[in-house]
Design an enzyme around this catalytic site. Structure first.
Site, PDB file in Angstrom:
ATOM      1  N   GLY A 110      31.007  46.264  39.025  1.00  0.00           N
ATOM      2  CA  GLY A 110      31.915  47.404  39.024  1.00  0.00           C
ATOM      3  C   GLY A 110      32.507  47.626  40.403  1.00  0.00           C
ATOM      4  O   GLY A 110      33.705  47.881  40.547  1.00  0.00           O
ATOM      5  N   TYR A 116      31.116  45.528  48.739  1.00  0.00           N
ATOM      6  CA  TYR A 116      29.982  44.600  48.922  1.00  0.00           C
ATOM      7  C   TYR A 116      30.049  43.961  50.312  1.00  0.00           C
ATOM      8  O   TYR A 116      30.190  42.753  50.452  1.00  0.00           O
ATOM      9  CB  TYR A 116      29.969  43.528  47.821  1.00  0.00           C
ATOM     10  N   HIS A 118      28.474  44.594  54.565  1.00  0.00           N
ATOM     11  CA  HIS A 118      27.512  45.338  55.398  1.00  0.00           C
ATOM     12  C   HIS A 118      28.141  46.633  55.897  1.00  0.00           C
ATOM     13  O   HIS A 118      29.279  46.639  56.346  1.00  0.00           O
ATOM     14  CB  HIS A 118      27.088  44.476  56.587  1.00  0.00           C
TER      15      HIS A 118
HETATM   16  C1  LIG Z   1      23.619  50.826  33.906  1.00  0.00           C
HETATM   17  C2  LIG Z   1      24.719  50.280  34.767  1.00  0.00           C
HETATM   18  C3  LIG Z   1      24.396  49.787  36.014  1.00  0.00           C
HETATM   19  C4  LIG Z   1      25.404  49.266  36.830  1.00  0.00           C
HETATM   20  N1  LIG Z   1      25.046  48.757  38.070  1.00  0.00           N
HETATM   21  C5  LIG Z   1      26.005  48.224  38.867  1.00  0.00           C
HETATM   22  C6  LIG Z   1      25.654  47.665  40.114  1.00  0.00           C
HETATM   23  O1  LIG Z   1      24.503  47.596  40.528  1.00  0.00           O
HETATM   24  N2  LIG Z   1      26.654  47.157  40.885  1.00  0.00           N
HETATM   25  C7  LIG Z   1      27.963  47.173  40.472  1.00  0.00           C
HETATM   26  O2  LIG Z   1      28.819  46.694  41.229  1.00  0.00           O
HETATM   27  N3  LIG Z   1      28.314  47.664  39.274  1.00  0.00           N
HETATM   28  C8  LIG Z   1      27.374  48.195  38.452  1.00  0.00           C
HETATM   29  N4  LIG Z   1      27.715  48.679  37.210  1.00  0.00           N
HETATM   30  C9  LIG Z   1      29.102  48.512  36.718  1.00  0.00           C
HETATM   31  C10 LIG Z   1      29.180  47.298  35.767  1.00  0.00           C
HETATM   32  O3  LIG Z   1      28.793  46.118  36.444  1.00  0.00           O
HETATM   33  C11 LIG Z   1      30.598  47.138  35.196  1.00  0.00           C
HETATM   34  O4  LIG Z   1      30.906  48.300  34.450  1.00  0.00           O
HETATM   35  C12 LIG Z   1      30.691  45.887  34.311  1.00  0.00           C
HETATM   36  O5  LIG Z   1      30.607  44.733  35.122  1.00  0.00           O
HETATM   37  C13 LIG Z   1      31.975  45.848  33.519  1.00  0.00           C
HETATM   38  O6  LIG Z   1      31.882  44.822  32.550  1.00  0.00           O
HETATM   39  P1  LIG Z   1      32.165  45.072  30.990  1.00  0.00           P
HETATM   40  O7  LIG Z   1      33.600  45.560  30.860  1.00  0.00           O
HETATM   41  O8  LIG Z   1      31.980  43.750  30.351  1.00  0.00           O
HETATM   42  O9  LIG Z   1      31.175  46.100  30.511  1.00  0.00           O
HETATM   43  C14 LIG Z   1      26.747  49.247  36.398  1.00  0.00           C
HETATM   44  C15 LIG Z   1      27.061  49.767  35.118  1.00  0.00           C
HETATM   45  C16 LIG Z   1      26.066  50.287  34.322  1.00  0.00           C
HETATM   46  C17 LIG Z   1      26.428  50.844  32.959  1.00  0.00           C
END
Ligand SMILES: Cc1cc2nc3c(=O)[nH]c(=O)nc-3n(C[C@H](O)[C@H](O)[C@H](O)COP(=O)(O)O)c2cc1C
Length: 187
Positions: A110, A116, A118
């Site tokens: 996300g 991402y 430092h």
């Molecule tokens: C429970 C949860 C945890 C997540 N943790 C992260 C994370 O640690 N780092 C990040 O960049 N995005 C994080 N995200 C965002 C997701 O990675 C992002 O919504 C996803 O890659 C989108 O793919 P999709 O459209 O196939 O669902 C998180 C989302 C959820 C729901």
């Protein structure tokens, strides 16, 4: 031609924009890949270990396709890993079933590439979070290929951190092309 097995670890692919697009675009390019959608197969998280192990044994290239959750894989894919990569199958003195196969981790985050870094919101570069994958592959004799990932892929309930939906889908299509090119390079 390599036998390519894609394990989809998204907990709900119907609600996905990125992973669903990556999988469908990848399948247009690599029609012979087998896909196992864990959300459809195991909505109750009760993994059929024998059939998963049989699918793995037949594969030359294993792809783990997932959205990045808390800097790792979603719980459904982790449960699959816990159940399927058993001692005596995937590791241990008699666990050589995966040796020599190739593993690709293919995922979406996300947060953006800028986050991402430092000192920024995510504090580390994406690749610095990947040591558990590296060691999992090492322990099982798998050859971990270069990861394929896309940042800034969040689009939830119409709210995007970065991009509008059409840009996210275009990035997902490009992701599928990069994944395909990496798979083809192994022929
Ligand atoms: C429970 C949860 C945890 C997540 N943790 C992260 C994370 O640690 N780092 C990040 O960049 N995005 C994080 N995200 C965002 C997701 O990675 C992002 O919504 C996803 O890659 C989108 O793919 P999709 O459209 O196939 O669902 C998180 C989302 C959820 C729901």
């Amino acid at each position: 031609m390599n036998n390519v097995l894609l394990i989809s670890g998204h907990p709900d692919l119907k609600s996905s924009h990125s992973n669903a697009t990556i999988i469908s675009e990848f399948l247009k390019l690599y029609k012979d890949a087998s896909v196992r959608r864990l959300d459809e197969m195991y909505p109750d998280y009760r993994i059929d270990v024998k059939s998963e192990q049989m699918a793995l044994v037949k594969a030359d290239i294993i792809i783990w396709q997932f959205p990045y959750y808390w800097y790792y894989m979603p719980a459904l894919l982790k449960k699959w890993l816990d159940d399927v990569f058993t001692h005596g199958f995937a590791h241990g003195s008699k666990g050589k079933s995966l040796e020599g196969k190739k593993l690709i981790i293919s995922f979406t985050t996300g947060a953006s590439e800028e986050e991402y870094q430092h000192g920024e919101a995510m504090n580390f570069k994406v690749e610095e979070f990947l040591n558990p994958f590296v060691q999992t592959a090492n322990l099982c004799g798998l050859q971990l290929l270069k990861p394929v990932y896309s940042n800034g892929m969040m689009y939830v309930n119409g709210i995007s951190t970065e991009d509008d939906l059409s840009k996210i889908k275009a990035k997902a299509t490009d992701h599928a092309r990069r994944l395909y090119e990496l798979v083809l390079k192994q022929e």
